[in-house]
Enzyme design. Structure first.
Site, PDB file in Angstrom:
ATOM      1  CG  ASN A   9      -1.528   1.286   1.346  1.00 35.33           C
ATOM      2  OD1 ASN A   9      -1.969   2.036   0.576  1.00 35.33           O
ATOM      3  ND2 ASN A   9      -2.080   1.485   2.560  1.00 35.33           N
ATOM      4  CE  LYS A  48      -0.066   3.667   4.455  1.00 30.85           C
ATOM      5  NZ  LYS A  48      -0.300   3.755   5.904  1.00 30.85           N
ATOM      6  N   GLY A  77       2.012   2.348  10.947  1.00 28.44           N
ATOM      7  CA  GLY A  77       3.025   3.550  10.648  1.00 28.44           C
ATOM      8  C   GLY A  77       3.699   3.741  11.882  1.00 28.44           C
ATOM      9  CG  HIS A 109      -5.989   1.956   5.368  1.00 33.55           C
ATOM     10  ND1 HIS A 109      -5.395   3.141   6.382  1.00 33.55           N
ATOM     11  CD2 HIS A 109      -4.975   1.131   4.808  1.00 33.55           C
ATOM     12  CE1 HIS A 109      -4.352   2.782   6.346  1.00 33.55           C
ATOM     13  NE2 HIS A 109      -3.768   1.507   5.769  1.00 33.55           N
ATOM     14  CD  GLU A 155      -2.777   5.736   6.758  1.00 27.95           C
ATOM     15  OE1 GLU A 155      -2.870   5.875   5.290  1.00 27.95           O
ATOM     16  OE2 GLU A 155      -1.763   5.259   7.079  1.00 27.95           O
ATOM     17  CD  GLU A 210      -3.855  -2.387   7.491  1.00 29.56           C
ATOM     18  OE1 GLU A 210      -2.730  -2.595   7.005  1.00 29.56           O
ATOM     19  OE2 GLU A 210      -4.393  -1.314   7.173  1.00 29.56           O
ATOM     20  CB  SER A 223       4.914  -1.608  12.030  1.00 25.65           C
ATOM     21  OG  SER A 223       4.466  -0.316  12.284  1.00 25.65           O
TER      22      SER A 223
HETATM   23  C1  PEP Z   1      -0.975   0.316   6.124  1.00 28.38           C
HETATM   24  O1  PEP Z   1      -1.207   1.547   6.060  1.00 28.38           O
HETATM   25  O2  PEP Z   1      -1.742  -0.580   5.745  1.00 28.38           O
HETATM   26  C2  PEP Z   1       0.278  -0.404   6.917  1.00 28.38           C
HETATM   27  C3  PEP Z   1      -0.073  -1.609   7.255  1.00 28.38           C
HETATM   28  O3  PEP Z   1       1.045   0.697   7.027  1.00 28.38           O
HETATM   29  P1  PEP Z   1       2.530   0.562   7.673  1.00 28.38           P
HETATM   30  O4  PEP Z   1       2.994  -0.753   7.284  1.00 28.38           O
HETATM   31  O5  PEP Z   1       3.420   1.477   7.608  1.00 28.38           O
HETATM   32  O6  PEP Z   1       2.196   0.217   9.514  1.00 28.38           O
END
Ligand code: PEP
Length: 252
Positions: free
Chosen positions: A9, A11, A176, A98, A100, A170, A216
């Protein structure tokens, strides 16, 4: 055996040149190492680059996903992109729910259900994200939150439509932040999610649905996470932006 799924992803990060050169290099590596035999690899670039990305990957086993769609078919929604537009350029997958999008664009479960319906109408596969906040986990509410998120959205779908889904667990506190869920925490939640699918749709669907972990993931923790019984792969943010790191994750 079910293939593990790894999704990048990106973004709002890569421009045209970064996107296309990454995808070309990824493709080259994946085929040289024959990784595509045991992994399903999906890349989610930004809207302007979906078409070119899809063209580069035409005829390969790698796939492209969009990061969002609008919930309406068409109309006066300045700046938005519809499921039918994606379909018209050959995109087959979309990420929905998601955290975000939920946080910054106030996408609640009722809106997400509309998005699911329009995505299904245009035959898109859906990577649907669920997960609890840090506060909710501190209060031991994570199972209730995830169950509610699914019941108010995905669980409105028929058994036939469920075949179009990937679920991504998630935890918001892990996205992040560099703070990954332990593989025990992730496995426990994935097992719970699978049990909800078992209850609602039966054994075949609960065994077949891919439940991915996101939050992460990096080249060091991917292997332990992907080794867990109910973790069918990962949705990767930050670590998908560096080719070598992403390749390590893909090979985990
Ligand atoms: C995400 O935004 O779906 C995600 C898992 O981000 P990160 O791996 O940076 O935590």
């Amino acid at each position: 055996m079910k293939k593990k799924v790894v999704i990048a992803n990106w973004k709002m990060n890569y421009d045209f040149h970064e996107t296309t050169s990454f995808i070309r290099n990824l493709l080259k590596f994946v085929f040289e190492k024959k990784i595509n035999h045991n992994k399903e690899i999906i890349v989610a670039p930004s809207f302007p680059f979906l078409h070119i990305s899809n063209q580069i990957l035409q005829g390969t086993t790698l796939n492209i996903a969009a990061q969002n769609i609008h919930q309406k078919d068409r109309g006066s929604y300045t700046g938005e992109v519809s499921a039918s537009m994606l379909k018209s350029i050959g995109i087959q997958k979309v990420i929905l729910g998601h955290s975000e999008r939920r946080k910054f664009f106030l996408e609640k479960n009722n809106i997400l259900l509309e998005k699911i319906k329009i995505a299904l109408k245009y035959g898109l596969n859906i990577i649907f994200c669920v997960g609890e906040s840090l506060n909710e986990r501190y209060n031991n509410q994570q199972f209730k939150i995830v169950k509610d998120q699914l019941e108010e959205t995905v669980f409105h779908c028929s058994s036939e439509d469920i075949k179009s889904f990937y679920i991504a667990y998630e935890p918001i506190w892990a996205i992040g932040t560099g703070k990954t869920a332990t593989f025990e925490q992730a496995q426990t939640m994935h097992e719970f999610i699978r049990s909800l699918f078992l209850e609602k749709y039966g054994e075949k669907i609960s065994n077949n649905i891919s439940i991915l972990y996101g939050g992460s993931i990096n080249d060091l923790n991917a292997k332990d996470l992907f080794y867990q019984k109910d973790i069918d792969g990962g949705l990767v943010g930050n670590s998908s932006l560096k080719l070598e790191k992403f390749l390590d994750i893909v090979q985990s």
